[in-house]
Design a protein around this motif. Structure first.
Motif, PDB file in Angstrom:
ATOM      1  N   HIS A 105       9.839 -62.332  -5.329  1.00  0.00           N
ATOM      2  CA  HIS A 105       8.798 -63.320  -4.994  1.00  0.00           C
ATOM      3  C   HIS A 105       9.133 -64.694  -5.580  1.00  0.00           C
ATOM      4  CE1 HIS A 105       5.487 -61.273  -2.960  1.00  0.00           C
ATOM      5  NE2 HIS A 105       5.752 -60.200  -3.670  1.00  0.00           N
TER       6      HIS A 105
ATOM      7  N   TRP B 284      18.998 -58.972   0.735  1.00  0.00           N
ATOM      8  CA  TRP B 284      18.448 -59.702   1.885  1.00  0.00           C
ATOM      9  C   TRP B 284      17.520 -58.831   2.698  1.00  0.00           C
ATOM     10  CZ3 TRP B 284      18.305 -64.586   1.430  1.00  0.00           C
ATOM     11  CH2 TRP B 284      19.267 -65.214   0.651  1.00  0.00           C
TER      12      TRP B 284
ATOM     13  N   LYS C  24      14.360 -58.508   0.781  1.00  0.00           N
ATOM     14  CA  LYS C  24      13.606 -59.775   0.713  1.00  0.00           C
ATOM     15  C   LYS C  24      12.730 -59.867   1.970  1.00  0.00           C
ATOM     16  CE  LYS C  24      13.318 -64.378  -0.442  1.00  0.00           C
ATOM     17  NZ  LYS C  24      12.697 -64.718  -1.690  1.00  0.00           N
ATOM     18  N   TYR C  25      13.364 -59.587   3.125  1.00  0.00           N
ATOM     19  CA  TYR C  25      12.623 -59.702   4.387  1.00  0.00           C
ATOM     20  C   TYR C  25      11.677 -58.533   4.601  1.00  0.00           C
ATOM     21  CZ  TYR C  25      14.915 -63.941   5.755  1.00  0.00           C
ATOM     22  OH  TYR C  25      15.304 -65.253   5.786  1.00  0.00           O
TER      23      TYR C  25
ATOM     24  N   ALA D 212       8.693 -59.432   2.608  1.00  0.00           N
ATOM     25  CA  ALA D 212       7.932 -60.509   3.261  1.00  0.00           C
ATOM     26  C   ALA D 212       7.062 -59.911   4.362  1.00  0.00           C
ATOM     27  CB  ALA D 212       8.885 -61.557   3.832  1.00  0.00           C
TER      28      ALA D 212
ATOM     29  N   PHE E 170      21.798 -63.699   7.713  1.00  0.00           N
ATOM     30  CA  PHE E 170      22.087 -63.054   6.426  1.00  0.00           C
ATOM     31  C   PHE E 170      22.844 -61.729   6.574  1.00  0.00           C
ATOM     32  CE2 PHE E 170      18.309 -65.708   5.395  1.00  0.00           C
ATOM     33  CZ  PHE E 170      18.956 -66.558   4.522  1.00  0.00           C
TER      34      PHE E 170
ATOM     35  N   PRO F 199      -0.101 -64.014  -3.657  1.00  0.00           N
ATOM     36  CA  PRO F 199       1.227 -63.604  -4.140  1.00  0.00           C
ATOM     37  C   PRO F 199       1.984 -64.657  -4.944  1.00  0.00           C
ATOM     38  CG  PRO F 199       1.199 -63.830  -1.731  1.00  0.00           C
ATOM     39  CD  PRO F 199      -0.201 -64.007  -2.186  1.00  0.00           C
ATOM     40  N   LEU F 200       1.500 -65.902  -4.984  1.00  0.00           N
ATOM     41  CA  LEU F 200       2.219 -66.903  -5.781  1.00  0.00           C
ATOM     42  C   LEU F 200       1.817 -66.876  -7.257  1.00  0.00           C
ATOM     43  CD1 LEU F 200       2.676 -70.219  -3.755  1.00  0.00           C
ATOM     44  CD2 LEU F 200       3.967 -68.110  -3.690  1.00  0.00           C
TER      45      LEU F 200
ATOM     46  N   HIS G 159       8.577 -70.135   8.733  1.00  0.00           N
ATOM     47  CA  HIS G 159       8.884 -68.699   8.732  1.00  0.00           C
ATOM     48  C   HIS G 159       7.884 -67.924   9.569  1.00  0.00           C
ATOM     49  CE1 HIS G 159       8.562 -64.703   6.435  1.00  0.00           C
ATOM     50  NE2 HIS G 159       9.566 -64.579   7.273  1.00  0.00           N
TER      51      HIS G 159
ATOM     52  N   GLU H  84       5.978 -74.803  -1.867  1.00  0.00           N
ATOM     53  CA  GLU H  84       6.263 -73.377  -1.704  1.00  0.00           C
ATOM     54  C   GLU H  84       5.175 -72.746  -0.846  1.00  0.00           C
ATOM     55  OE1 GLU H  84       7.228 -71.525  -5.373  1.00  0.00           O
ATOM     56  OE2 GLU H  84       6.916 -69.492  -4.613  1.00  0.00           O
ATOM     57  N   CYS H  85       5.579 -72.020   0.171  1.00  0.00           N
ATOM     58  CA  CYS H  85       4.633 -71.364   1.068  1.00  0.00           C
ATOM     59  C   CYS H  85       3.803 -70.337   0.285  1.00  0.00           C
ATOM     60  CB  CYS H  85       5.394 -70.684   2.203  1.00  0.00           C
ATOM     61  SG  CYS H  85       4.350 -69.620   3.201  1.00  0.00           S
ATOM     62  N   PRO H  86       2.492 -70.329   0.481  1.00  0.00           N
ATOM     63  CA  PRO H  86       1.649 -69.428  -0.320  1.00  0.00           C
ATOM     64  C   PRO H  86       1.798 -67.957   0.025  1.00  0.00           C
ATOM     65  CG  PRO H  86       0.319 -70.562   1.326  1.00  0.00           C
ATOM     66  CD  PRO H  86       1.690 -71.167   1.386  1.00  0.00           C
ATOM     67  N   LYS H  87       2.458 -67.646   1.126  1.00  0.00           N
ATOM     68  CA  LYS H  87       2.531 -66.231   1.531  1.00  0.00           C
ATOM     69  C   LYS H  87       3.867 -65.592   1.136  1.00  0.00           C
ATOM     70  CE  LYS H  87       0.501 -63.005   4.259  1.00  0.00           C
ATOM     71  NZ  LYS H  87      -0.891 -62.602   4.237  1.00  0.00           N
ATOM     72  N   HIS H  88       4.979 -66.233   1.499  1.00  0.00           N
ATOM     73  CA  HIS H  88       6.279 -65.589   1.292  1.00  0.00           C
ATOM     74  C   HIS H  88       7.215 -66.389   0.404  1.00  0.00           C
ATOM     75  CE1 HIS H  88       4.876 -64.197   5.359  1.00  0.00           C
ATOM     76  NE2 HIS H  88       4.937 -63.078   4.690  1.00  0.00           N
ATOM     77  N   SER H  89       6.703 -67.469  -0.184  1.00  0.00           N
ATOM     78  CA  SER H  89       7.467 -68.218  -1.189  1.00  0.00           C
ATOM     79  C   SER H  89       8.685 -68.971  -0.656  1.00  0.00           C
ATOM     80  CB  SER H  89       7.923 -67.287  -2.324  1.00  0.00           C
ATOM     81  OG  SER H  89       6.820 -66.673  -2.916  1.00  0.00           O
TER      82      SER H  89
ATOM     83  N   PRO I 235      14.841 -69.110   1.154  1.00  0.00           N
ATOM     84  CA  PRO I 235      14.316 -68.317   2.262  1.00  0.00           C
ATOM     85  C   PRO I 235      13.094 -67.508   1.796  1.00  0.00           C
ATOM     86  CG  PRO I 235      16.637 -67.815   1.781  1.00  0.00           C
ATOM     87  CD  PRO I 235      16.121 -68.640   0.657  1.00  0.00           C
ATOM     88  N   PRO I 236      12.353 -66.850   2.643  1.00  0.00           N
ATOM     89  CA  PRO I 236      12.763 -66.339   3.944  1.00  0.00           C
ATOM     90  C   PRO I 236      12.822 -67.357   5.093  1.00  0.00           C
ATOM     91  CG  PRO I 236      10.529 -65.624   3.461  1.00  0.00           C
ATOM     92  CD  PRO I 236      11.062 -66.266   2.215  1.00  0.00           C
TER      93      PRO I 236
END
Lengths: 353, 103
Positions: free
Chosen positions: A97, A123, A126-127, A130, A193, A286-287, B47, B63-68, B81-82
């Motif tokens: 994150h 990678w 990571k996705y 997400a 990627f 999540p941040l 994204h 920074e995007c609040p959902k996926h950073s 990324p993402p």
């Protein structure tokens, strides 16, 4: 009815048609100034925890090697294994994150190490993660649903020793090393990627091959007990805490209060798990870094269902539901909200009940 | 030729923060960095179209609040990324305490 969790199957289309592939999730309103303070990053907590983690791993591994072949080495191997096979999961998660450290390269470094330990391509995962955050427990969309319905108890139990995850991780590694992706991965990983994934898999396979070779050359289990096997003999804590994240709760819902669980845990588990026991809070915001989740929990408490008071209490709540979900996949738990909380948002906002 | 649009008062945006700005049928964010520079970018992350109004501003990045995903607010370039596609940015200036954006 039984669900089809295949990301390329009919449920993926169904989720899209039902308006469940969206950013329109429920969020507890929080004052912007307060949220900014909660999101603020720092290096110090994660540096401290990382030094403790790797320091303990070195001490436990050193003691275990020194005591080999005595049975007295076993507790030290088990302790080392939990840090390798379980604590690395939470490090993978937080550093993925990008919230653990303020300094980006530190997140990256720990992320790469944790990915190797957990056998998760950096990678792909990571996705995958997400997507897990975009479409949490949306059937046909979320690649990280740990407990599928109907529940197959033998499969769940086997994974306490990594007997599902590790063969899957190795299979993916071999496929990647051959220069290919799997069909599910192609639905969520950016193609740019792919080459990095192939290269990583080749490097990792070489490391595992060298580890196996060392075990053969030295006629010793030690190389394998240090690298690779702890992902199996030490993952039970990750699985045990991981099941609690969403187990027995709703699916196909656009409100993390319906599909995620917050559990109060002892300090050792919280260190291993890096505070992911505050799971509703993490999914909704999540941040917010792991070390500020207790604070976020206090801010949100008025709007969230009561947390489970302990791991045993959470299991007492969840296990009977999972047992019933073997035969009744639609059955799930819905916990009451406190007075004054915003009502649950099961579907897209326009049709929210 | 782009038109300068009055987006908000300079004081509406706190230091190292972001606010949403909608114009016509489009949505943007106005970002103020740690040195009182102002930026305007598209409002949605490239994204997965998550709005950046709740994102985290650190210096001149958002920074995007959902996926950073992290973007450079000045250039729109993806730093982490993402997201893989850069964010579109718009010329921005401050005059008489107002933030003006060329759209």
């Amino acid at each position: 009815m039984p669900r089809d969790y295949d990301l390329t199957g009919g449920y993926a289309r169904r989720a899209l048609d039902a308006g469940l592939v969206t950013e329109d999730w429920y969020k507890t309103p929080i004052d912007r100034k307060q949220m900014k303070a909660l999101m603020k990053r720092a290096d110090q907590p994660a540096i401290r925890d990382t030094l403790i983690l790797f320091g303990l791993m070195a001490v436990f591994a050193g003691a275990a090697i020194a005591l080999m072949p005595s049975w007295w080495s076993v507790p030290f191997w088990l302790a080392y294994g939990v840090l390798y096979g379980s604590a690395m999961d939470s490090r993978w998660h937080e550093c993925g994150h990008g919230t653990a450290f303020k300094t980006r390269w530190m997140n990256q470094l720990v992320y790469q190490v944790a990915c190797f330990c957990m056998m998760r391509d950096p990678w792909c995962w990571k996705y995958s993660h997400a997507r897990h955050h975009s479409d949490t427990i949306i059937v046909g969309r979320d690649p990280e649903i740990a407990i599928m319905r109907p529940v197959v108890t033998l499969k769940l139990a086997a994974n306490l020793m990594g007997l599902v995850d590790v063969p899957d991780g190795l299979r993916r590694m071999v496929v990647h090393a051959s220069g290919r992706m799997l069909p599910d991965e192609e639905t969520y990983v950016e193609a740019v990627f792919y080459p990095k994934t192939y290269r990583t898999a080749r490097i990792w396979l070489a490391i595992y091959a060298l580890t196996g070779l060392a075990a053969l050359l030295f006629q010793s289990w030690i190389p394998l007990l240090l690298i690779g096997l702890p992902r199996m003999y030490g993952c039970w804590h990750m699985v045990m805490t991981g099941w609690l994240q969403h187990g027995g709760l709703d699916d196909n819902a656009l409100d993390h209060r319906l599909n995620s669980r917050t559990v109060y845990m002892n300090p050792v588990s919280r260190f291993i798990y890096w505070n992911m026991n505050y799971h509703v809070e993490h999914h909704m915001f999540p941040l917010v870094p792991y070390y500020r989740l207790p604070e976020l929990h206090a801010v949100c408490a008025h709007d969230f269902p009561a947390p489970s008071r302990s791991i045993p209490q959470a299991y007492a709540e969840m296990l009977p539901v999972l047992w019933r979900q073997r035969r009744d996949p639609d059955f799930h738990l819905r916990r009451p909200l406190p007075d004054g909380a915003h009502p649950y948002q099961k579907g897209p906002r326009a049709s929210a009940a | 030729m782009a038109e300068w649009i009055d987006a908000c008062a300079a004081d509406d945006v706190e230091e190292e923060d972001v606010i949403r700005f909608d114009h016509g049928d489009r949505t943007f964010v106005i970002v103020r960095d740690h040195q009182d520079n102002y930026y305007c970018t598209d409002g949605l992350c490239t994204h997965e179209d998550v709005h950046l109004e709740n994102g985290l501003v650190v210096e001149a990045t958002i920074e995007c609040p959902k996926h950073s995903s992290i973007f450079d607010c000045a250039t729109g370039e993806v730093e982490t990324p993402p997201a893989c596609e850069n964010l579109r940015t718009y010329p921005t200036k401050v005059e008489n305490g107002r933030v003006l954006v060329a759209l």
